[in-house]
Design a protein around this motif. Structure first.
Motif, PDB file in Angstrom:
ATOM      1  N   LEU A   8       5.300  -6.930  -1.796  1.00  0.00           N
ATOM      2  CA  LEU A   8       4.290  -6.403  -2.587  1.00  0.00           C
ATOM      3  C   LEU A   8       4.015  -7.621  -3.909  1.00  0.00           C
ATOM      4  CD1 LEU A   8       5.091  -2.789  -2.825  1.00  0.00           C
ATOM      5  CD2 LEU A   8       2.986  -4.000  -2.262  1.00  0.00           C
ATOM      6  N   ALA A   9       5.408  -8.106  -4.347  1.00  0.00           N
ATOM      7  CA  ALA A   9       5.069  -9.506  -5.220  1.00  0.00           C
ATOM      8  C   ALA A   9       4.243 -10.445  -4.687  1.00  0.00           C
ATOM      9  CB  ALA A   9       6.596  -9.948  -5.698  1.00  0.00           C
ATOM     10  N   LEU A  10       4.467 -10.876  -3.175  1.00  0.00           N
ATOM     11  CA  LEU A  10       3.811 -12.016  -3.028  1.00  0.00           C
ATOM     12  C   LEU A  10       2.250 -11.646  -2.788  1.00  0.00           C
ATOM     13  CD1 LEU A  10       4.202 -14.697  -1.013  1.00  0.00           C
ATOM     14  CD2 LEU A  10       3.577 -13.257   0.825  1.00  0.00           C
ATOM     15  N   LEU A  11       1.825 -10.197  -2.761  1.00  0.00           N
ATOM     16  CA  LEU A  11       0.524 -10.091  -2.288  1.00  0.00           C
ATOM     17  C   LEU A  11      -0.293  -9.545  -3.846  1.00  0.00           C
ATOM     18  CD1 LEU A  11       0.688  -7.850   0.793  1.00  0.00           C
ATOM     19  CD2 LEU A  11       0.143 -10.009   0.600  1.00  0.00           C
ATOM     20  N   GLU A  12       0.575  -9.367  -5.063  1.00  0.00           N
ATOM     21  CA  GLU A  12       0.190  -9.151  -6.035  1.00  0.00           C
ATOM     22  C   GLU A  12      -0.992  -8.247  -6.352  1.00  0.00           C
ATOM     23  OE1 GLU A  12      -1.386 -13.104  -7.278  1.00  0.00           O
ATOM     24  OE2 GLU A  12       0.718 -13.788  -8.118  1.00  0.00           O
ATOM     25  N   PRO A  13      -0.422  -6.828  -6.126  1.00  0.00           N
ATOM     26  CA  PRO A  13      -1.387  -5.894  -5.819  1.00  0.00           C
ATOM     27  C   PRO A  13      -2.087  -5.352  -7.403  1.00  0.00           C
ATOM     28  CG  PRO A  13       0.627  -4.683  -5.745  1.00  0.00           C
ATOM     29  CD  PRO A  13       0.805  -6.324  -5.661  1.00  0.00           C
ATOM     30  N   GLN A  14      -3.342  -5.318  -7.428  1.00  0.00           N
ATOM     31  CA  GLN A  14      -3.962  -4.930  -8.716  1.00  0.00           C
ATOM     32  C   GLN A  14      -4.730  -3.501  -8.481  1.00  0.00           C
ATOM     33  OE1 GLN A  14      -6.309  -8.211  -9.804  1.00  0.00           O
ATOM     34  NE2 GLN A  14      -4.686  -9.178 -10.859  1.00  0.00           N
ATOM     35  N   SER A  15      -4.741  -2.713  -9.381  1.00  0.00           N
ATOM     36  CA  SER A  15      -5.651  -1.534  -9.113  1.00  0.00           C
ATOM     37  C   SER A  15      -6.879  -1.556  -9.895  1.00  0.00           C
ATOM     38  CB  SER A  15      -4.826  -0.224  -9.715  1.00  0.00           C
ATOM     39  OG  SER A  15      -4.654  -0.304 -10.971  1.00  0.00           O
ATOM     40  N   HIS A  16      -7.966  -0.925  -9.574  1.00  0.00           N
ATOM     41  CA  HIS A  16      -9.251  -0.863 -10.118  1.00  0.00           C
ATOM     42  C   HIS A  16      -9.845   0.512  -9.976  1.00  0.00           C
ATOM     43  CE1 HIS A  16      -9.164  -5.138  -9.574  1.00  0.00           C
ATOM     44  NE2 HIS A  16      -8.709  -4.897  -8.227  1.00  0.00           N
ATOM     45  N   LEU A  17      -9.598   1.200 -11.185  1.00  0.00           N
ATOM     46  CA  LEU A  17      -9.935   2.603 -11.359  1.00  0.00           C
ATOM     47  C   LEU A  17     -11.478   2.916 -11.361  1.00  0.00           C
ATOM     48  CD1 LEU A  17      -7.292   3.969 -13.654  1.00  0.00           C
ATOM     49  CD2 LEU A  17      -7.179   4.206 -11.311  1.00  0.00           C
ATOM     50  N   SER A  18     -11.979   3.824 -10.680  1.00  0.00           N
ATOM     51  CA  SER A  18     -13.377   4.102 -10.590  1.00  0.00           C
ATOM     52  C   SER A  18     -13.915   5.331 -11.155  1.00  0.00           C
ATOM     53  CB  SER A  18     -13.837   4.198  -9.127  1.00  0.00           C
ATOM     54  OG  SER A  18     -13.234   5.233  -8.379  1.00  0.00           O
ATOM     55  N   THR A  19     -14.943   5.709 -11.264  1.00  0.00           N
ATOM     56  CA  THR A  19     -15.355   6.970 -11.929  1.00  0.00           C
ATOM     57  C   THR A  19     -14.948   8.183 -11.080  1.00  0.00           C
ATOM     58  OG1 THR A  19     -17.553   5.735 -12.569  1.00  0.00           O
ATOM     59  CG2 THR A  19     -17.625   8.038 -12.263  1.00  0.00           C
ATOM     60  N   SER A  20     -14.245   9.039 -12.064  1.00  0.00           N
ATOM     61  CA  SER A  20     -14.063  10.445 -11.379  1.00  0.00           C
ATOM     62  C   SER A  20     -15.165  11.116 -10.736  1.00  0.00           C
ATOM     63  CB  SER A  20     -13.441  11.233 -12.558  1.00  0.00           C
ATOM     64  OG  SER A  20     -12.384  10.352 -13.096  1.00  0.00           O
ATOM     65  N   LEU A  21     -14.789  12.152  -9.944  1.00  0.00           N
ATOM     66  CA  LEU A  21     -15.737  12.892  -9.390  1.00  0.00           C
ATOM     67  C   LEU A  21     -15.524  14.462  -9.500  1.00  0.00           C
ATOM     68  CD1 LEU A  21     -18.219  13.351  -7.421  1.00  0.00           C
ATOM     69  CD2 LEU A  21     -16.665  13.572  -5.658  1.00  0.00           C
ATOM     70  N   LEU A 174       1.088   3.527  -6.154  1.00  0.00           N
ATOM     71  CA  LEU A 174       0.996   3.087  -4.808  1.00  0.00           C
ATOM     72  C   LEU A 174       2.373   2.645  -4.141  1.00  0.00           C
ATOM     73  CD1 LEU A 174      -0.442   1.342  -2.531  1.00  0.00           C
ATOM     74  CD2 LEU A 174      -0.291  -0.713  -4.030  1.00  0.00           C
ATOM     75  N   VAL A 175       3.516   1.827  -4.812  1.00  0.00           N
ATOM     76  CA  VAL A 175       4.711   1.796  -4.354  1.00  0.00           C
ATOM     77  C   VAL A 175       5.240   3.260  -3.948  1.00  0.00           C
ATOM     78  CG1 VAL A 175       7.034   1.101  -5.226  1.00  0.00           C
ATOM     79  CG2 VAL A 175       4.956  -0.272  -5.923  1.00  0.00           C
ATOM     80  N   HIS A 176       5.091   4.247  -4.882  1.00  0.00           N
ATOM     81  CA  HIS A 176       5.702   5.527  -4.443  1.00  0.00           C
ATOM     82  C   HIS A 176       5.365   5.974  -3.049  1.00  0.00           C
ATOM     83  CE1 HIS A 176       8.817   6.144  -7.369  1.00  0.00           C
ATOM     84  NE2 HIS A 176       7.978   5.676  -8.356  1.00  0.00           N
ATOM     85  N   VAL A 177       4.020   5.885  -2.771  1.00  0.00           N
ATOM     86  CA  VAL A 177       3.282   6.403  -1.680  1.00  0.00           C
ATOM     87  C   VAL A 177       3.697   5.555  -0.534  1.00  0.00           C
ATOM     88  CG1 VAL A 177       1.091   6.258  -0.574  1.00  0.00           C
ATOM     89  CG2 VAL A 177       1.204   7.253  -2.862  1.00  0.00           C
ATOM     90  N   LEU A 178       3.973   4.303  -0.558  1.00  0.00           N
ATOM     91  CA  LEU A 178       4.556   3.409   0.219  1.00  0.00           C
ATOM     92  C   LEU A 178       6.103   3.900   0.434  1.00  0.00           C
ATOM     93  CD1 LEU A 178       3.119  -0.065  -0.575  1.00  0.00           C
ATOM     94  CD2 LEU A 178       2.226   1.662   1.355  1.00  0.00           C
ATOM     95  N   ARG A 179       6.808   4.173  -0.368  1.00  0.00           N
ATOM     96  CA  ARG A 179       7.968   4.599  -0.158  1.00  0.00           C
ATOM     97  C   ARG A 179       8.102   5.974   0.488  1.00  0.00           C
ATOM     98  NH1 ARG A 179      11.153   4.572  -6.377  1.00  0.00           N
ATOM     99  NH2 ARG A 179      11.442   2.247  -6.234  1.00  0.00           N
ATOM    100  N   LEU A 180       7.220   6.817   0.232  1.00  0.00           N
ATOM    101  CA  LEU A 180       7.286   8.190   1.043  1.00  0.00           C
ATOM    102  C   LEU A 180       6.807   7.900   2.263  1.00  0.00           C
ATOM    103  CD1 LEU A 180       5.526  10.473  -1.600  1.00  0.00           C
ATOM    104  CD2 LEU A 180       7.854  10.539  -0.959  1.00  0.00           C
ATOM    105  N   HIS A 181       6.172   7.074   2.915  1.00  0.00           N
ATOM    106  CA  HIS A 181       5.516   6.915   4.147  1.00  0.00           C
ATOM    107  C   HIS A 181       6.701   6.127   4.855  1.00  0.00           C
ATOM    108  CE1 HIS A 181       2.621   6.126   7.336  1.00  0.00           C
ATOM    109  NE2 HIS A 181       2.917   5.052   7.375  1.00  0.00           N
TER     110      HIS A 181
END
Length: 316
Positions: A8-21, A174-181
């Motif tokens: 994950l450090a190598l891939l440098e994840p960034q989040s981009h929040l969108s409009t809610s629905l 995201l990290v916690h979702v991957l941990r759960l998976h």
């Protein structure tokens, strides 16, 4: 070092929040294939998720979230039998960061996407299924729920730097979702991620990531997992799909490629840092794995007109 953390450090994840629905009544919204990894979380109500190429819809309840790891079209809907509308016009009419569909407000979703560095597909996403669904009602999802609630709070009250905080919280989610998976076991995984579910293989992966420049032998890696050399070799090949030292070579090349993309170190210095005795040894391995030389690779990633690159010359 932790292999998941390293990748994950190598891939440098960034989040981009969108409009809610917000939606209610009978409704359905059809989305184009997203760029990056799409995520949505149901903060209120329930709905169905349909994804191109997946036979059965997925029921999403309050507290659920999911990652869509492939660029596939998808539809969110109240139930079957409703003709979907395109998401573009729906979100173009959004006000105060909220789009509306149907009639009412019994369903509320937040969402966005994650972008990664250039090697994400092979290093991470190919090892995941097209959809990673995290039911919110499970005890293991407690921290995911906490992160989503904190994101909600930032977006609702808008304190200073709220978007920055919310996007960092999304990466935590995201990290916690991957941990759960990962906790679901090897049948839910493939590639190096499945190796993390095997204690002996995970120990070998951790050892290699902790000191990638070391001249590891399979026997030494086997001792780290308290198994025999032959046992580790078989289990590593079965789970990861590569021999242990083949994996080590490929990880070293990933680290070298990051140096070439982001830094100005000489090839000799990079070779030493990732475990090669000479510039030529690195060049041979790099060309074999990537199909291009380190110098050509660095040239591809150099900013146009970079004066430092011109002074160094290609590959310096």
């Amino acid at each position: 070092m932790d292999p998941l953390q390293d990748v994950l450090a190598l891939l440098e994840p960034q989040s981009h929040l969108s409009t809610s629905l917000v939606a209610g009544g009978q409704w359905a919204v059809r989305f184009d294939a997203p760029s990056g990894v799409k995520f949505n979380a149901v903060r209120r109500g329930s709905c169905l998720l349909e994804v191109e190429g997946i036979d059965e819809p997925i029921s999403l309840a309050e507290g659920d979230c999911y990652l869509l790891t492939r660029p596939r079209r998808f539809t969110l809907r109240s139930g079957p039998g409703v003709e979907p509308v395109d998401a573009g016009p729906v979100f173009a009419r959004a006000e105060d960061g909220v789009a509306r569909a149907g009639d009412g407000d019994d369903v509320f979703l937040i969402g966005g996407r994650f972008s990664f560095g250039p090697r994400a597909q092979e290093l991470l996403l190919d090892a995941l299924p097209p959809i990673v669904h995290v039911p919110g009602g499970t005890p293991q999802a407690r921290i995911v729920r906490w992160a989503l609630t904190a994101i909600d709070d930032e977006l609702l009250h808008r304190p200073v730097a709220s978007m920055l905080v919310a996007e960092h919280l999304a990466v935590v989610m995201l990290v916690h979702v991957l941990r759960l998976h990962l906790a679901r076991g090897p049948r839910a995984l493939s590639g190096w991620l499945s190796g993390l579910a095997d204690p002996a293989v995970a120990a070998a992966l951790t050892a290699m990531h902790g000191d990638p420049a070391r001249s590891w032998t399979v026997a030494e890696l086997a001792r780290s997992g308290a198994v025999s050399r032959s046992t580790l070799a078989a289990r590593f090949k079965d789970t990861v799909g590569q021999a242990p030292l083949e994996y080590l070579t490929r990880w070293r090349i990933e680290l070298a490629a990051r140096h070439l993309r982001q830094g100005t170190a000489t090839l000799a210095a990079i070779a030493h840092a990732v475990g090669y005795g000479s510039e030529s040894a690195l060049s041979v391995a790099f060309k074999r794995i990537t199909g291009t030389s380190p110098r050509d690779y660095r040239r591809q990633w150099a900013p146009a007109g970079d004066p430092e690159q011109k002074r160094r010359g290609p590959g310096r």
